[in-house]
Scaffold this motif. Sequence first.
Motif, PDB file in Angstrom:
ATOM      1  N   LEU A 126       0.828  -1.203   0.000  1.00  0.00           N
ATOM      2  CA  LEU A 126       0.000   0.000   0.000  1.00  0.00           C
ATOM      3  C   LEU A 126       0.869   1.262   0.000  1.00  0.00           C
ATOM      4  O   LEU A 126       0.435   2.324  -0.459  1.00  0.00           O
ATOM      5  CB  LEU A 126      -0.928  -0.004   1.217  1.00  0.00           C
ATOM      6  N   VAL A 159       1.281   3.198  -3.242  1.00  0.00           N
ATOM      7  CA  VAL A 159       0.293   4.228  -3.575  1.00  0.00           C
ATOM      8  C   VAL A 159       0.719   5.574  -3.000  1.00  0.00           C
ATOM      9  O   VAL A 159       0.610   6.613  -3.655  1.00  0.00           O
ATOM     10  CB  VAL A 159      -1.094   3.826  -3.041  1.00  0.00           C
ATOM     11  N   GLY A 205       3.619   6.855  -5.140  1.00  0.00           N
ATOM     12  CA  GLY A 205       3.129   7.420  -6.396  1.00  0.00           C
ATOM     13  C   GLY A 205       2.436   8.754  -6.193  1.00  0.00           C
ATOM     14  O   GLY A 205       2.611   9.691  -6.979  1.00  0.00           O
ATOM     15  N   SER A 206       1.669   8.877  -5.119  1.00  0.00           N
ATOM     16  CA  SER A 206       0.963  10.131  -4.849  1.00  0.00           C
ATOM     17  C   SER A 206       1.942  11.253  -4.529  1.00  0.00           C
ATOM     18  O   SER A 206       1.766  12.394  -4.974  1.00  0.00           O
ATOM     19  CB  SER A 206      -0.022   9.937  -3.699  1.00  0.00           C
ATOM     20  N   PHE A 253      -2.795  10.803   3.055  1.00  0.00           N
ATOM     21  CA  PHE A 253      -2.754   9.394   2.676  1.00  0.00           C
ATOM     22  C   PHE A 253      -2.959   8.505   3.901  1.00  0.00           C
ATOM     23  O   PHE A 253      -3.678   7.501   3.843  1.00  0.00           O
ATOM     24  CB  PHE A 253      -1.413   9.058   2.018  1.00  0.00           C
ATOM     25  N   THR A 304      -5.036   9.619  -5.838  1.00  0.00           N
ATOM     26  CA  THR A 304      -4.961   8.580  -4.800  1.00  0.00           C
ATOM     27  C   THR A 304      -6.243   7.761  -4.739  1.00  0.00           C
ATOM     28  O   THR A 304      -6.197   6.516  -4.748  1.00  0.00           O
ATOM     29  CB  THR A 304      -4.681   9.230  -3.437  1.00  0.00           C
ATOM     30  N   LYS A 305      -7.390   8.416  -4.643  1.00  0.00           N
ATOM     31  CA  LYS A 305      -8.661   7.689  -4.554  1.00  0.00           C
ATOM     32  C   LYS A 305      -8.935   6.865  -5.818  1.00  0.00           C
ATOM     33  O   LYS A 305      -9.256   5.664  -5.724  1.00  0.00           O
ATOM     34  CB  LYS A 305      -9.792   8.683  -4.299  1.00  0.00           C
ATOM     35  N   LEU A 340      -6.808   5.636  -7.908  1.00  0.00           N
ATOM     36  CA  LEU A 340      -5.823   4.553  -7.954  1.00  0.00           C
ATOM     37  C   LEU A 340      -6.186   3.440  -6.994  1.00  0.00           C
ATOM     38  O   LEU A 340      -6.058   2.245  -7.325  1.00  0.00           O
ATOM     39  CB  LEU A 340      -4.436   5.106  -7.635  1.00  0.00           C
ATOM     40  N   MET A 341      -6.666   3.778  -5.808  1.00  0.00           N
ATOM     41  CA  MET A 341      -7.088   2.742  -4.846  1.00  0.00           C
ATOM     42  C   MET A 341      -8.282   1.961  -5.370  1.00  0.00           C
ATOM     43  O   MET A 341      -8.372   0.743  -5.168  1.00  0.00           O
ATOM     44  CB  MET A 341      -7.431   3.383  -3.503  1.00  0.00           C
ATOM     45  N   LEU A 367      -6.787  -0.537  -7.842  1.00  0.00           N
ATOM     46  CA  LEU A 367      -6.000  -1.602  -7.209  1.00  0.00           C
ATOM     47  C   LEU A 367      -6.876  -2.578  -6.433  1.00  0.00           C
ATOM     48  O   LEU A 367      -6.505  -3.747  -6.265  1.00  0.00           O
ATOM     49  CB  LEU A 367      -4.952  -0.986  -6.280  1.00  0.00           C
TER      50      LEU A 367
END
Length: 590
Positions: free
Chosen positions: A419, A422, A425-426, A468, A544-545, A547-548, A551
């Motif tokens: 995790l 993420v 990346g963010s 995050f 972020t949201k 991408l989650m 995933l």
Amino acid sequence: MFMQGAGTPKLGLDLAGGTTVTLTAHTENGKNPPSSQMDQAVKIMTQRVNGLGVSDGEVAKQGGNNIVVNLPGQGQGRAAETIGSTAKLQFRQVFAEAGGLPAQAPATTPTPTSSPGAKATGTPSGKATIPGAGTPSGKATGSAKPTDKPTGTPSDSSTPRGRALSQALTAPTPSTSPKTTPSGSASPTPSANPSAQTPVAPDGNDFAGVDDKAAIAQFQQTVCEPKGGPTVPGSNDVNRKWVVACDDKAEKGSVTKYLLGPVRVLGEDVKSASAMPPDTSQGQSSWSVNLTFTGKGGNQFSQTTTEASKAYQANPSSPQSQVAIVLDGQVVSAPSINQGPITGGSARIDGPAESFTQTYAEDLSNKLKYGALPLEFKMSAIDEVSSTLGADQLRGGLIAGGIGLALVLLYCLVYYRGLGLVAVGSLVVASWMTYVAVVILGENIGWRLSLPHIIGLIVSIGITADSFIVYFERIRDELRAGRALRPSVEVAWKRARRTILVADAVTFLAAVVLYFLAVGGVAGFAFAMGLTTLIDVVVVFLFTKPLMSMLSRTAFFGKGHKLSGLDAARLRRTAQTRANGTARPTSQEV
């Protein structure tokens, strides 16, 4: 960023060096000026530095009559000239106009067939756009009257010259071909122009309404140099009733001199001024400056243009139909008010594209916006500031920022495992957006990256990571409660986003208050912190949201791999262990 042709941020005074300018105040008695006037000059100069987009500049008094201005970056000569200029603005009605070069003596004595005030070339000196008259669209673009040709020979050409004054509250209509009054037309009748019976001078002016023979003599003897010569003595004195002034910039060697009446509107009655790019949809090809007057200035300007409009209706060739805009003793524009008075408290100054450039419009708007200096200043020294110490500070700041970012990334990877990618990346996206924003703001508003700005950007790394962590912990709470990953991502987002917004709002509010109440480096720190707080909101919501959500559909995260950081079974066991270790014993156990 690449479309602007810039890939690196602009650096401030402490990182890249700059230019130091010393301005010395001069008074009539040779003594030091009052402290109050020096303080006012420092305030105006500080506003001009900000108006030019030269952030991180410093303005301070030195001694009794010196002001030292530190400007970041090399080659700040134009900025220094703008900072120290007086910029005294006046609006005066024109009473006579002629070529500024020595005119050749006419071959014959003027006859009544030459209309008073007629101009030989037919070159329009400006135009006035007045709303609500003439055209179906509610706006009428009037043509300007012709002007003199230095040789005194007639010509039918109509080459646009000068800058135009128009109503800014309405959209300007596409420019139309200007009308000219032929120099050989019959003179107006006495009833249409009472001043026509006044003897006409060789330059075509009848000097109607001028009660000062000395001013007329000065006008006839004045020679204006081409390409913007020196200011005529006394033309910047607001207390003089009659003044002689020349064009500020003459194109193609042609110059014009004016005999101007009393001051009708002062520069202090200009409420605001802004440089505007050309509106190609309206046929404009040059930059312009929009003016907004105060209530007093708007009324005075309306009365002035009313009188000029009446003069045009009586005789279109009368110089009194023009209103001159005089800046620092030189005529910026002298448009003819040919369609009616300009009301509404707004006006526009524009001109030929070759002379009215973006640089000229921005400098002019800054001068008008921040008013005239209370004292006359002369540049006594200009030096370049070394940037050796700044390079060391920049290197140290970048190293500190790199260490802080590496520690945050390492923590995220160790604690959140998969995790944490993420979060990595963010943070990378947030860092790239911040860099791009700094470069773009540097090109558009002149924001220069100083050491306090770098500190604000480094502090923002922790603020961004907090968002995050709040979201990730909400997801893990939902997994501990027994939900699957995909619904956990959505439910956790609804709960986390409010917390994220509230936290960022508090940080942004603190940055705004600090920015407006502080000065210098502290204000720069607040600006950087507020900028990165806005970027944090954008990254969390748009990167972020989503991408989650993507995933959560993969097997690695969706099935809770032990290295994903979202292993539901492990999270429940950890929660149970903590609960057992901290639970209070019951009475039976006691």
